[in-house]
Design a protein around this motif. Structure first.
Motif, PDB file in Angstrom:
ATOM      1  N   SER A 515      50.602  40.153  29.131  1.00 46.98           N
ATOM      2  CA  SER A 515      49.228  39.709  28.931  1.00 46.98           C
ATOM      3  C   SER A 515      48.732  39.017  30.194  1.00 46.98           C
ATOM      4  O   SER A 515      49.506  38.724  31.110  1.00 46.98           O
ATOM      5  CB  SER A 515      49.159  38.732  27.759  1.00 46.98           C
ATOM      6  OG  SER A 515      49.920  37.560  28.059  1.00 46.98           O
ATOM      7  N   ARG A 516      47.447  38.723  30.232  1.00 46.97           N
ATOM      8  CA  ARG A 516      46.902  37.989  31.378  1.00 46.97           C
ATOM      9  C   ARG A 516      47.521  36.601  31.475  1.00 46.97           C
ATOM     10  O   ARG A 516      47.745  36.083  32.576  1.00 46.97           O
ATOM     11  CB  ARG A 516      45.386  37.881  31.250  1.00 46.97           C
ATOM     12  CG  ARG A 516      44.661  39.208  31.462  1.00 46.97           C
ATOM     13  CD  ARG A 516      43.164  39.043  31.291  1.00 46.97           C
ATOM     14  NE  ARG A 516      42.578  38.319  32.400  1.00 46.97           N
ATOM     15  CZ  ARG A 516      41.884  38.887  33.389  1.00 46.97           C
ATOM     16  NH1 ARG A 516      41.709  40.199  33.402  1.00 46.97           N
ATOM     17  NH2 ARG A 516      41.357  38.151  34.354  1.00 46.97           N
ATOM     18  N   GLU A 517      47.819  35.999  30.295  1.00 43.57           N
ATOM     19  CA  GLU A 517      48.433  34.681  30.300  1.00 43.57           C
ATOM     20  C   GLU A 517      49.839  34.731  30.884  1.00 43.57           C
ATOM     21  O   GLU A 517      50.205  33.894  31.726  1.00 43.57           O
ATOM     22  CB  GLU A 517      48.467  34.116  28.877  1.00 43.57           C
ATOM     23  CG  GLU A 517      47.114  33.780  28.290  1.00 43.57           C
ATOM     24  CD  GLU A 517      46.309  35.011  27.900  1.00 43.57           C
ATOM     25  OE1 GLU A 517      45.070  34.906  27.815  1.00 43.57           O
ATOM     26  OE2 GLU A 517      46.929  36.082  27.681  1.00 43.57           O
ATOM     27  N   LEU A 518      50.623  35.715  30.463  1.00 41.61           N
ATOM     28  CA  LEU A 518      51.974  35.871  31.003  1.00 41.61           C
ATOM     29  C   LEU A 518      51.921  36.153  32.499  1.00 41.61           C
ATOM     30  O   LEU A 518      52.667  35.559  33.288  1.00 41.61           O
ATOM     31  CB  LEU A 518      52.710  36.997  30.285  1.00 41.61           C
ATOM     32  CG  LEU A 518      54.091  37.358  30.861  1.00 41.61           C
ATOM     33  CD1 LEU A 518      55.060  36.192  30.717  1.00 41.61           C
ATOM     34  CD2 LEU A 518      54.657  38.610  30.195  1.00 41.61           C
ATOM     35  N   PHE A 519      51.021  37.043  32.898  1.00 45.25           N
ATOM     36  CA  PHE A 519      50.904  37.379  34.313  1.00 45.25           C
ATOM     37  C   PHE A 519      50.494  36.155  35.125  1.00 45.25           C
ATOM     38  O   PHE A 519      51.003  35.934  36.237  1.00 45.25           O
ATOM     39  CB  PHE A 519      49.887  38.503  34.497  1.00 45.25           C
ATOM     40  CG  PHE A 519      49.716  38.940  35.922  1.00 45.25           C
ATOM     41  CD1 PHE A 519      50.788  39.425  36.665  1.00 45.25           C
ATOM     42  CD2 PHE A 519      48.478  38.865  36.541  1.00 45.25           C
ATOM     43  CE1 PHE A 519      50.621  39.824  37.981  1.00 45.25           C
ATOM     44  CE2 PHE A 519      48.299  39.261  37.855  1.00 45.25           C
ATOM     45  CZ  PHE A 519      49.388  39.745  38.581  1.00 45.25           C
ATOM     46  N   GLY A 520      49.608  35.337  34.591  1.00 45.49           N
ATOM     47  CA  GLY A 520      49.200  34.116  35.291  1.00 45.49           C
ATOM     48  C   GLY A 520      50.372  33.189  35.529  1.00 45.49           C
ATOM     49  O   GLY A 520      50.496  32.604  36.617  1.00 45.49           O
ATOM     50  N   ARG A 521      51.241  33.047  34.515  1.00 43.71           N
ATOM     51  CA  ARG A 521      52.424  32.196  34.692  1.00 43.71           C
ATOM     52  C   ARG A 521      53.373  32.791  35.723  1.00 43.71           C
ATOM     53  O   ARG A 521      53.939  32.067  36.564  1.00 43.71           O
ATOM     54  CB  ARG A 521      53.150  32.024  33.355  1.00 43.71           C
ATOM     55  CG  ARG A 521      52.374  31.207  32.337  1.00 43.71           C
ATOM     56  CD  ARG A 521      53.277  30.707  31.221  1.00 43.71           C
ATOM     57  NE  ARG A 521      53.908  31.797  30.491  1.00 43.71           N
ATOM     58  CZ  ARG A 521      53.365  32.395  29.428  1.00 43.71           C
ATOM     59  NH1 ARG A 521      52.161  32.026  28.998  1.00 43.71           N
ATOM     60  NH2 ARG A 521      54.013  33.358  28.803  1.00 43.71           N
ATOM     61  N   CYS A 555      45.131  43.428  40.261  1.00 39.01           N
ATOM     62  CA  CYS A 555      46.019  43.707  39.127  1.00 39.01           C
ATOM     63  C   CYS A 555      45.308  43.510  37.788  1.00 39.01           C
ATOM     64  O   CYS A 555      45.702  44.125  36.786  1.00 39.01           O
ATOM     65  CB  CYS A 555      47.252  42.810  39.182  1.00 39.01           C
ATOM     66  SG  CYS A 555      48.413  43.200  40.509  1.00 39.01           S
ATOM     67  N   THR A 556      44.299  42.664  37.746  1.00 37.21           N
ATOM     68  CA  THR A 556      43.624  42.333  36.486  1.00 37.21           C
ATOM     69  C   THR A 556      42.240  42.962  36.363  1.00 37.21           C
ATOM     70  O   THR A 556      41.540  42.738  35.372  1.00 37.21           O
ATOM     71  CB  THR A 556      43.499  40.803  36.337  1.00 37.21           C
ATOM     72  OG1 THR A 556      42.785  40.274  37.464  1.00 37.21           O
ATOM     73  CG2 THR A 556      44.862  40.144  36.247  1.00 37.21           C
ATOM     74  N   ALA A 557      41.838  43.756  37.344  1.00 43.68           N
ATOM     75  CA  ALA A 557      40.512  44.376  37.315  1.00 43.68           C
ATOM     76  C   ALA A 557      40.405  45.366  36.153  1.00 43.68           C
ATOM     77  O   ALA A 557      41.378  46.049  35.821  1.00 43.68           O
ATOM     78  CB  ALA A 557      40.239  45.085  38.633  1.00 43.68           C
ATOM     79  N   PRO A 558      39.238  45.470  35.516  1.00 42.99           N
ATOM     80  CA  PRO A 558      39.066  46.441  34.427  1.00 42.99           C
ATOM     81  C   PRO A 558      39.314  47.878  34.877  1.00 42.99           C
ATOM     82  O   PRO A 558      39.898  48.682  34.149  1.00 42.99           O
ATOM     83  CB  PRO A 558      37.607  46.238  34.003  1.00 42.99           C
ATOM     84  CG  PRO A 558      37.251  44.876  34.477  1.00 42.99           C
ATOM     85  CD  PRO A 558      38.034  44.650  35.731  1.00 42.99           C
TER      86      PRO A 558
END
Length: 583
Positions: A515-521, A555-558
């Motif tokens: 997820s974006r949260e996991l990737f952020g960490r 990496c997070t772009a739509p």
């Protein structure tokens, strides 16, 4: 006056002086003036580049639009495949022009950027060929590109030398050197420091045009066999792009007054669509071809990019996407069969490692380099190199790539043992069994696990590579492996793919979705690790934070950007539009 764009900087230097470069009508140079560069950027050379741009720009634009149309088709569920309209080419009994004696033996090639010391060491390395790279191994700043042109001109005429002040050591060419090939940038990359009729020049036409204009006479005189210069052509997706290159070559030969077919080129098959076009690409270049090359890393990148809208085709950890995967093995075998049937070289690529653990190192899909101060680890790495090269030569490849001079003896020994005095295997290794390779073989889904460590590795390598690229280095040693733009692209697009489809991780991450949260960490933790590894002072002075923002955004772009370097390129452009700089 200073104008800043983006997060890093886009500089403009203004002056009351006129531009010091002598340019033809309709052409403007916005790169820094240098007397050394002016010897390359002559009015006649620039006129040649401008002529190429004007003659072929509409065809290039059409080819790029065709790429977009193919992308739309794949995103709507379509699959690449063999074109029924060109079946007659694939089934026809034609061959390419005979391989010139000058490059008949290519059993080991070394690659690297067009840096002065690198060029000398690579030409002296004992390899049969040195591919001087304006593409994936080079950050295309104005300084790097123009210095590279100066370096290659000096290399071709034999005058190149370099004095390393730090080591108090001088470098010059040996009597016997590798044959020189040059890889220009792909069709998609602009050169915004040069405007032709108000538009940025096509990067590859600048790279090719300047090099050819200044080198063909000396190159032919030094070669002696009446053929050359030699090129590697990257990133093609269709034979229409090869046809443009063939016309560019014919135009250059006509300008120079040399016989048709003097220029020779090897095409890198490094996109998934191109594997279905290999016969057609060779056919378009049949008077100028000396073969095809398995560009493995970009090929893996292209697999993800082609199937970005196909959630059933997610890649496993990149360390698992080796040549034993069925779609990779099929690609290699079909390339060998195609090349040998048409009478040209089938070149292998960089080392592929699979899942082997190398002591405490994490293996990656990249080019192995020697490991200092650890003989056991170095020998283990060399063993992996030997096994990979043995697989290539037994499959029928006529040569391979090495990322470091220290690997050349091991690679050379493997090919010598198999090939003996024969310069290649074109006649002896026909690979007729590859005639049965189907579209399904080339598109088979890769197998393997997707792990948290794979996500971490992609992030750590991608950020460090991009930080180096932004500061002028396009080929970066990381964790005893050589990373370039192709391997960084794999890291980026795999992260994007896993995030888009919220991949469920295997191994220690079992049951956890990306997820974006996991990737952020992960990004935060890997940035902290990078800081520890490189040191606080280097981290602070480097471009790591800027690279992190750019890599994370992509990496997070739509929507997946086609190329990492297209976005990053705008951050290394420096314009000096009105006159010579005092820099």
């Amino acid at each position: 006056m200073m104008v800043r764009l983006g997060n890093i900087g886009y500089a403009t230097s203004m002056s009351n002086n006129i531009n010091a470069y002598d340019v033809p009508e309709g052409l403007e140079i916005r790169g820094r003036y240098s007397e050394e560069f002016a010897k390359i950027l002559t009015k006649d050379a620039l006129q040649f580049v401008a002529d190429l741009q004007r003659e072929f720009r509409n065809r290039i634009k059409y080819a790029m639009e065709c790429r977009k149309e193919a992308k739309r088709s794949y995103n709507e569920g379509g699959l690449p495949g063999f074109d029924p309209a060109t079946r007659y080419i694939r089934e026809g009994e034609w061959t390419c022009a005979p391989v010139p004696p000058a490059v008949a033996d290519r059993r080991v090639e070394i690659t690297g950027p067009v840096e002065r010391k690198m060029i000398i060491n690579a030409l002296n390395s004992g390899a049969k060929v040195f591919m001087a790279d304006f593409e994936d191994a080079l950050s295309p700043s104005w300084e790097n590109l123009m210095s590279g042109q100066v370096n290659l001109k000096d290399a071709v005429d034999g005058s190149i030398s370099f004095h390393d002040k730090a080591r108090n050591r001088s470098y010059k060419l040996n009597d016997q050197t590798a044959k020189l090939f040059v890889r220009p940038r792909g069709w998609h990359l602009p050169e915004t420091h040069i405007l032709i009729d108000g538009e940025p020049a096509t990067g590859c036409l600048v790279d090719f045009g300047l090099y050819f204009f200044h080198s063909y006479a000396a190159f032919r005189q030094n070669q002696g066999e009446g053929f050359g210069p030699f090129f590697y052509l990257p990133k093609m997706e269709h034979s229409r792009e090869a046809k443009i290159w063939n016309c560019v070559f014919e135009r250059a030969e006509k300008m120079a007054g040399i016989e048709r077919g003097s220029i020779r080129a090897t095409v890198l098959i490094e996109t998934l669509p191109a594997v279905f076009q290999m016969d057609e690409i060779l056919y378009e270049l049949r008077n100028h071809s000396v073969g095809l090359n398995c560009g493995r890393w970009d090929y893996i990148f292209s697999y993800v990019k082609t199937f970005q809208a196909h959630p059933d085709r997610l890649l496993p950890d990149r360390v698992l996407v080796g040549m034993t995967q069925h779609f990779m093995k099929s690609y290699s075998e079909l390339l060998i069969r195609t090349c040998h049937r048409r009478g040209v070289h089938a070149m292998g690529g960089m080392v592929c490692f699979g899942i082997t653990k190398l002591l405490n190192l994490i293996p990656k899909q990249a080019a192995q380099i020697p490991i200092r101060d650890d003989p056991a680890a170095n020998e283990a790495a060399l063993d992996l190199v030997r096994k990979d090269k043995l697989r290539e030569v037994n499959a029928g490849h006529d040569g391979t790539w090495a990322a470091h001079p220290g690997l050349i003896p091991a690679c050379m020994k493997i090919f010598n043992n198999k090939m003996g005095n024969s310069p290649h295997q074109i006649q002896t290794m026909k690979r007729e069994d590859a005639a049965n390779i189907t579209e399904e073989d080339l598109l088979q889904r890769p197998r393997g696990v997707r792990t948290l460590e794979g996500l971490r590795l992609n992030t750590r390598v991608g950020i460090q590579y991009l930080a180096a690229w932004l500061t002028g280095s396009g080929s970066v040693p990381l964790y005893n492996l050589m990373e370039d733009a192709a391997t960084a692209e794999i890291s980026r697009v795999q992260n994007w793919q896993w995030l888009k489809y919220q991949v469920e991780l295997d191994g220690d991450g079992l049951g956890v979705k990306v997820s974006r949260e996991l990737f952020g960490r992960v990004v935060d933790e890997e940035m902290a690790r990078i800081e520890r590894e490189v040191g606080k002072d280097k981290f602070r002075k480097g471009m790591y934070k800027e690279a992190c923002k750019m890599f994370t955004r992509q990496c997070t772009a739509p929507a997946l950007d086609d190329f990492l370097t297209l976005d990053a390129y705008n951050h290394i452009v420096i314009h000096h539009p009105k006159g010579p700089s005092k820099l």
